[in-house]
Motif scaffolding. Sequence first.
Motif, mmCIF file in Angstrom:
data_model
loop_
_atom_site.group_PDB
_atom_site.id
_atom_site.type_symbol
_atom_site.label_atom_id
_atom_site.label_comp_id
_atom_site.label_asym_id
_atom_site.label_seq_id
_atom_site.Cartn_x
_atom_site.Cartn_y
_atom_site.Cartn_z
ATOM 1 N N ASP A 2 -14.604 2.505 13.690
ATOM 2 C CA ASP A 2 -15.880 2.413 12.983
ATOM 3 C C ASP A 2 -16.072 1.068 12.279
ATOM 4 N N GLY A 3 -15.587 0.000 12.904
ATOM 5 C CA GLY A 3 -15.753 -1.340 12.356
ATOM 6 C C GLY A 3 -14.835 -1.648 11.181
ATOM 7 N N LYS A 4 -13.880 -0.775 10.905
ATOM 8 C CA LYS A 4 -12.943 -0.973 9.797
ATOM 9 C C LYS A 4 -11.522 -0.931 10.327
ATOM 10 N N ILE A 5 -10.602 -1.421 9.504
ATOM 11 C CA ILE A 5 -9.192 -1.387 9.869
ATOM 12 C C ILE A 5 -8.512 -0.314 9.016
ATOM 13 N N TRP A 6 -7.722 0.522 9.666
ATOM 14 C CA TRP A 6 -7.087 1.668 9.019
ATOM 15 C C TRP A 6 -5.589 1.662 9.272
ATOM 16 N N LEU A 7 -4.856 2.238 8.340
ATOM 17 C CA LEU A 7 -3.444 2.565 8.546
ATOM 18 C C LEU A 7 -3.383 4.055 8.825
ATOM 19 N N LYS A 8 -2.550 4.435 9.759
ATOM 20 C CA LYS A 8 -2.304 5.852 10.031
ATOM 21 C C LYS A 8 -0.821 6.087 9.834
ATOM 22 N N ASP A 9 -0.487 7.031 8.951
ATOM 23 C CA ASP A 9 0.927 7.287 8.688
ATOM 24 C C ASP A 9 1.492 8.279 9.708
ATOM 25 N N ASN A 68 2.257 11.223 9.391
ATOM 26 C CA ASN A 68 1.734 12.576 9.206
ATOM 27 C C ASN A 68 0.296 12.709 9.713
ATOM 28 N N GLY A 69 -0.271 11.605 10.225
ATOM 29 C CA GLY A 69 -1.625 11.638 10.746
ATOM 30 C C GLY A 69 -2.703 11.362 9.709
ATOM 31 N N ASN A 70 -2.307 10.955 8.504
ATOM 32 C CA ASN A 70 -3.271 10.640 7.447
ATOM 33 C C ASN A 70 -3.686 9.170 7.548
ATOM 34 N N TYR A 71 -4.929 8.886 7.126
ATOM 35 C CA TYR A 71 -5.484 7.544 7.228
ATOM 36 C C TYR A 71 -5.696 6.912 5.859
ATOM 37 N N SER A 72 -5.572 5.596 5.813
ATOM 38 C CA SER A 72 -5.878 4.809 4.630
ATOM 39 C C SER A 72 -6.633 3.566 5.086
ATOM 40 N N GLU A 73 -7.780 3.335 4.483
ATOM 41 C CA GLU A 73 -8.581 2.160 4.842
ATOM 42 C C GLU A 73 -8.016 0.915 4.160
ATOM 43 N N ILE A 74 -7.971 -0.170 4.898
ATOM 44 C CA ILE A 74 -7.606 -1.456 4.314
ATOM 45 C C ILE A 74 -8.882 -2.000 3.683
ATOM 46 N N ALA A 75 -8.900 -2.035 2.345
ATOM 47 C CA ALA A 75 -10.114 -2.357 1.597
ATOM 48 C C ALA A 75 -10.274 -3.844 1.304
ATOM 49 N N ALA A 76 -9.173 -4.569 1.212
ATOM 50 C CA ALA A 76 -9.194 -6.018 0.959
ATOM 51 C C ALA A 76 -7.960 -6.616 1.625
ATOM 52 N N THR A 77 -8.089 -7.861 2.059
ATOM 53 C CA THR A 77 -6.994 -8.481 2.812
ATOM 54 C C THR A 77 -6.623 -9.853 2.264
ATOM 55 N N ASP A 78 -5.463 -10.297 2.700
ATOM 56 C CA ASP A 78 -4.998 -11.674 2.502
ATOM 57 C C ASP A 78 -4.929 -12.133 1.050
ATOM 58 N N VAL A 79 -4.354 -11.308 0.214
ATOM 59 C CA VAL A 79 -4.044 -11.743 -1.143
ATOM 60 C C VAL A 79 -2.683 -12.429 -1.022
ATOM 61 N N MET A 80 -2.691 -13.747 -1.078
ATOM 62 C CA MET A 80 -1.496 -14.535 -0.796
ATOM 63 C C MET A 80 -0.563 -14.620 -2.001
ATOM 64 N N ALA A 81 0.716 -14.582 -1.700
ATOM 65 C CA ALA A 81 1.762 -14.759 -2.702
ATOM 66 C C ALA A 81 2.792 -15.718 -2.117
ATOM 67 N N SER A 82 3.686 -16.188 -2.956
ATOM 68 C CA SER A 82 4.670 -17.160 -2.488
ATOM 69 C C SER A 82 5.633 -16.556 -1.469
ATOM 70 N N ASN A 83 5.802 -15.228 -1.494
ATOM 71 C CA ASN A 83 6.753 -14.586 -0.588
ATOM 72 C C ASN A 83 6.090 -13.598 0.368
ATOM 73 N N GLY A 84 4.789 -13.779 0.609
ATOM 74 C CA GLY A 84 4.129 -12.922 1.575
ATOM 75 C C GLY A 84 2.662 -12.731 1.287
ATOM 76 N N VAL A 85 2.168 -11.584 1.724
ATOM 77 C CA VAL A 85 0.738 -11.286 1.620
ATOM 78 C C VAL A 85 0.554 -9.808 1.266
ATOM 79 N N ILE A 86 -0.524 -9.547 0.521
ATOM 80 C CA ILE A 86 -0.889 -8.186 0.145
ATOM 81 C C ILE A 86 -2.214 -7.837 0.804
#
Length: 170
Positions: free
Chosen positions: A133-140, A142-160
């Motif tokens: 549906d035009g969005k990016i989701w995580l599926k665990d 157990n079959g549950n979904y979580s929408e990725i609401a914001a991306t690319d919060v950069m840190a010195s040791n990775g990304v959130i």
Amino acid sequence: MKKLVLILTVTMTLFLSKQATAQETIVDVAVGNEDFSTLVAALKAADLVGALQADGPFTVFAPTNDAFAKIDSKTLNSLLEVKNQKALANILTYHVISGKLTATDVVAALKKGNGMVELKALNGQVLTVMQKDGKIWLKDTNGNYSEIAATDVMASNGVIHVINSVVMPK
């Protein structure tokens, strides 16, 4: 309306923090954002703060306070107890991938994988990333979904990447 205000607040806070936190670790970024206070408390309870301050790189799918609020309060409080430290660490490490995957990397992997890609989390279990549906989701697992609401919060040791529900391992 309340949800829209929260999304805008989180997005703006994270956008502004992208510019200022390049030298801060993932933990520093989370500590500096009040929308992650439950996540920070959980990281402390699970004794994972030091691990996420390490060099990495890591990709963290970070649940907001509202995401944690979807969990029954009795269950959440129980997970924060010392006796459940191992179970909590298993849940939290299910939100972390080794390596730095930006939104561009995820979209490229989704194109290559026909709209779906599996990622191995630090706890050894698989998270499925999918486009729907035009969005990016995580599926665990157990079959549950979580929408990725914001991306690319950069840190010195990775990304959130911010998610709106806590994903649960088996």
